[in-house]
Design a protein around this motif. Structure first.
Motif, mmCIF file in Angstrom:
data_model
loop_
_atom_site.group_PDB
_atom_site.id
_atom_site.type_symbol
_atom_site.label_atom_id
_atom_site.label_comp_id
_atom_site.label_asym_id
_atom_site.label_seq_id
_atom_site.Cartn_x
_atom_site.Cartn_y
_atom_site.Cartn_z
ATOM 1 N N ILE A 71 2.778 11.313 21.083
ATOM 2 C CA ILE A 71 3.304 10.512 22.193
ATOM 3 C C ILE A 71 2.455 10.688 23.451
ATOM 4 O O ILE A 71 2.098 9.711 24.122
ATOM 5 C CB ILE A 71 4.772 10.898 22.475
ATOM 6 N N LEU A 72 2.118 11.937 23.770
ATOM 7 C CA LEU A 72 1.355 12.203 24.991
ATOM 8 C C LEU A 72 -0.054 11.619 24.905
ATOM 9 O O LEU A 72 -0.559 11.038 25.882
ATOM 10 C CB LEU A 72 1.299 13.705 25.248
ATOM 11 N N THR A 73 -0.687 11.751 23.743
ATOM 12 C CA THR A 73 -2.038 11.206 23.583
ATOM 13 C C THR A 73 -2.036 9.688 23.717
ATOM 14 O O THR A 73 -2.884 9.106 24.403
ATOM 15 C CB THR A 73 -2.622 11.608 22.217
ATOM 16 N N PHE A 92 -13.171 4.420 22.115
ATOM 17 C CA PHE A 92 -13.087 5.461 21.089
ATOM 18 C C PHE A 92 -13.206 6.854 21.694
ATOM 19 O O PHE A 92 -12.373 7.728 21.455
ATOM 20 C CB PHE A 92 -14.177 5.265 20.032
ATOM 21 N N TRP A 93 -14.268 7.066 22.477
ATOM 22 C CA TRP A 93 -14.488 8.408 23.014
ATOM 23 C C TRP A 93 -13.486 8.750 24.104
ATOM 24 O O TRP A 93 -13.112 9.921 24.277
ATOM 25 C CB TRP A 93 -15.925 8.557 23.515
ATOM 26 N N GLY A 94 -12.998 7.734 24.818
ATOM 27 C CA GLY A 94 -11.944 7.992 25.791
ATOM 28 C C GLY A 94 -10.688 8.492 25.110
ATOM 29 O O GLY A 94 -10.101 9.512 25.515
ATOM 30 N N PHE A 95 -10.275 7.788 24.062
ATOM 31 C CA PHE A 95 -9.109 8.219 23.292
ATOM 32 C C PHE A 95 -9.345 9.593 22.680
ATOM 33 O O PHE A 95 -8.447 10.454 22.678
ATOM 34 C CB PHE A 95 -8.812 7.197 22.193
ATOM 35 N N THR A 96 -10.543 9.820 22.165
ATOM 36 C CA THR A 96 -10.857 11.090 21.516
ATOM 37 C C THR A 96 -10.796 12.249 22.506
ATOM 38 O O THR A 96 -10.205 13.301 22.210
ATOM 39 C CB THR A 96 -12.252 11.023 20.870
ATOM 40 N N PHE A 97 -11.378 12.082 23.684
ATOM 41 C CA PHE A 97 -11.366 13.161 24.679
ATOM 42 C C PHE A 97 -9.955 13.415 25.201
ATOM 43 O O PHE A 97 -9.589 14.570 25.473
ATOM 44 C CB PHE A 97 -12.313 12.839 25.825
ATOM 45 N N VAL A 98 -9.165 12.362 25.329
ATOM 46 C CA VAL A 98 -7.764 12.564 25.711
ATOM 47 C C VAL A 98 -7.051 13.380 24.630
ATOM 48 O O VAL A 98 -6.283 14.305 24.933
ATOM 49 C CB VAL A 98 -7.051 11.210 25.922
ATOM 50 N N GLY A 99 -7.321 13.044 23.375
ATOM 51 C CA GLY A 99 -6.722 13.801 22.277
ATOM 52 C C GLY A 99 -7.111 15.266 22.306
ATOM 53 O O GLY A 99 -6.272 16.154 22.099
#
Length: 300
Positions: free
Chosen positions: A101-103, A267-274
């Protein structure tokens, strides 16, 4: 030397044999896929088999070199404290759901990805012919049957837990929590590397996904080792691994719109947030160790 690497000769031999038993089969089996000697579909059969390779390697090493009075206690299979395990299972489930949820929420707020629970484009990505209504029904059925998937994965992740969090953790315990965690994470990623390379080579996943997955594995390994250390049992780690392979993967695939191949920022934005959210999870799980309030791991 002993102060830097305080493991006796027997333990070093045991660790060396374990590493050989888990790594050599991976290095022998996967390269032929690159040369097209094996059908790529065979990976679907081999992957569950290889998940039990660490457990089998651990049993060989423990029986031939370590020879403890009780194998199941040495591997932290017993004693089983059901109340404590159920409590940790509930915490792990809540943590996995919170991570998803947070990601998703942070990624959407930052403009990297979009949560989609109307058209279900993420879930439909693997079957474009599926309608939104049909996708919603399938997602609901999957959520209702998710406990069965978790149990099914637990049968596989137990094999990995016996090796990585059972034998290897016990063998490396004299090194202290952080060095044990770092060594285990590095070896766990290396063990997965042939599979990641093979799936990327065949185009089953993009190379960027393989790289991101390797980092995710390292971060997840920290959580799994901490659960093993704090509980004195392999079961919380096995359960958490099953949760990662079901709840988290399903959450990201079903509730998030697909990220386009030509959208590296997304992609990398989502990945770094994760990764940042993983660190938020790791912080409380490992708190007793970085705060210095717990120096010695609990023995089963």
């Amino acid at each position: 030397m002993s102060a830097v690497f305080p493991l006796d000769t027997t333990t070093r031999r045991a660790v060396a044999l374990y590493v050989a038993l888990v790594m050599i089969p991976m290095l022998l089996v996967f390269p032929p896929f690159w040369w097209k000697a094996f059908d790529f579909a065979l990976l679907n059969v081999l992957t569950p088999v290889f998940m039990w390779l660490p457990g089998l390697a651990a049993l060989v090493v423990v029986k031939t070199i370590v020879r403890p009075a009780s194998t199941v206690r040495f591997l932290a299979v017993t004693p089983i404290r059901f109340g404590r395990l159920l409590g940790m299972a509930a915490v792990v489930l809540a943590g996995a759901v919170a991570l998803v949820i947070l990601t998703l929420a942070l990624s959407q707020a930052l403009g990297f990805t979009r949560t989609d629970v109307l058209e279900w484009t993420g879930y439909r990505a693997s079957d474009p012919a599926l309608t939104a209504d049909a996708a919603r029904s399938e997602v609901l059925r999957t959520l209702l049957t998710l406990p069965l998937f978790i149990v099914g994965y637990l049968l596989l992740t137990t094999g990995e837990a016996l090796g990585w969090r059972g034998f290897l953790y016990r063998a490396l315990e004299p090194l202290g929590f952080w060095r044990t965690t770092a060594f285990t994470a590095a070896l766990w990623v290396a063990w997965h590397a042939p599979l990641l390379i093979t799936t990327a080579y065949f185009g089953d996943v993009p190379w960027r996904d393989a790289v991101a997955t390797a980092v995710n594995l390292a971060l997840a390994s920290v959580v799994l080792t901490a659960l093993r250390a704090r509980s004195g049992s392999v079961w919380p780690a096995a359960f958490a691994h099953a949760m990662f392979n079901t709840v988290i993967l399903f959450g990201f695939s079903a509730f998030r719109a697909p990220i386009a191949a030509d959208d590296p920022d997304g992609f990398w934005g989502f990945t770094f947030v994760g990764w940042a959210v993983w660190l938020l999870v790791i912080a409380p799980v490992t708190a007793p160790y970085w705060l210095g309030t717990r120096r010695l791991e609990r023995r089963a």
